[in-house]
Scaffold this active site. Structure first.
Site, short mmCIF file in Angstrom:
data_model
loop_
_atom_site.label_atom_id
_atom_site.label_comp_id
_atom_site.label_asym_id
_atom_site.label_seq_id
_atom_site.Cartn_x
_atom_site.Cartn_y
_atom_site.Cartn_z
N ASP A 8 0.76 -1.14 0.00
CA ASP A 8 0.12 0.19 -0.15
C ASP A 8 0.91 1.12 0.00
OD1 ASP A 8 0.78 0.18 2.51
OD2 ASP A 8 -1.24 0.32 3.41
N CYS A 65 2.61 -3.67 4.05
CA CYS A 65 1.86 -2.38 4.46
C CYS A 65 2.54 -1.83 5.60
CB CYS A 65 0.29 -2.75 4.50
SG CYS A 65 -0.40 -4.07 5.82
N THR A 67 1.96 -2.31 8.86
CA THR A 67 2.13 -3.50 9.68
C THR A 67 2.18 -4.86 9.01
OG1 THR A 67 -0.17 -3.72 10.16
CG2 THR A 67 0.77 -2.34 11.77
N GLY A 70 -2.98 -5.94 7.63
CA GLY A 70 -4.17 -5.94 6.69
C GLY A 70 -4.01 -6.56 5.41
N HIS A 98 7.56 -25.43 7.95
CA HIS A 98 6.38 -26.25 8.69
C HIS A 98 5.05 -26.01 8.12
CE1 HIS A 98 8.60 -27.09 12.59
NE2 HIS A 98 9.41 -27.40 11.72
N HIS A 133 3.97 -32.45 8.78
CA HIS A 133 3.34 -31.20 8.54
C HIS A 133 2.35 -31.23 7.47
CE1 HIS A 133 6.53 -29.53 10.95
NE2 HIS A 133 7.34 -30.01 10.33
C1 RB5 Z 1 -2.46 2.63 6.38
O1 RB5 Z 1 -2.67 3.40 7.16
C2 RB5 Z 1 -2.37 1.33 7.47
O2 RB5 Z 1 -3.59 0.68 8.17
C3 RB5 Z 1 -1.92 -0.07 6.75
O3 RB5 Z 1 -0.74 0.31 6.09
C4 RB5 Z 1 -1.64 -1.44 7.36
O4 RB5 Z 1 -0.74 -1.24 8.51
C5 RB5 Z 1 -2.87 -2.17 8.00
O5 RB5 Z 1 -2.81 -3.29 8.17
#
Ligand code: RB5
Length: 159
Positions: A8, A65, A67, A70, A98, A133
């Protein structure tokens, strides 16, 4: 080897760095975007990469993205995808050995580029061990099949 990569807007810079790293290592990359830093929705890119992996057009996928959460959740909604978010190399390696993960995800807000490269390298070099596995991977597949069956039953009820 062919890798599909998606991201993203938050992860654009890291995606470009990882893409370059892969290409330096003679890996072919299919970049599904996003290609700009304009705000966008990560499910679009999670799904695109997942589709390329399940269709066999790409061997594996990498998703980034903020984190990694998402975009990996989105990819995991596609049947046959086993995507995991990793912030350290140990889980990345074991996820291939695994769990036979076919998509690796991480967060550009969580880890730095050198750690990201190390995670990618451990994951790509690891081999699925099969054996004991496989039964669990088959069980995951059965969950997907059950969900599809429930969906088709619901559709029949309506018709
Ligand atoms: C975008 O602001 C953020 O929500 C996205 O990059 C990600 O971290 C979502 O899981």
């Amino acid at each position: 080897m062919k890798i599909a990569i998606g991201n993203d807007h938050v992860a654009l810079k890291m995606k470009l760095q990882i893409k370059e790293y892969l290409q330096e290592n003679e890996i072919e990359v299919i970049d599904v975007g996003t290609h700009s830093s304009e705000r966008c929705d990560y499910p679009i890119y999670g799904e695109k990469v997942a589709e390329l992996v399940v269709s066999g057009e790409a061997d594996y996928g990498i998703l980034i993205c903020g984190t990694g959460v998402g975009i990996s959740l989105s990819a995991n909604k596609v049947n046959g995808i086993r995507a995991c978010v990793c912030s350290e190399p140990y889980s990345a390696k074991l996820s291939k050995q695994h769990n036979n993960t076919n998509i690796l995800a991480f967060g550009s807000r969580v880890i730095g580029i050198e750690l990201a490269k190390m995670i990618v390298s451990e994951w790509l070099n690891a081999k699925y061990e099969g054996g004991r596995h496989q039964k669990r991977i088959d069980m995951i597949r059965e969950i997907e099949k059950k969900q599809l069956f429930k969906l088709s039953e619901k559709k029949e009820d309506k018709s």
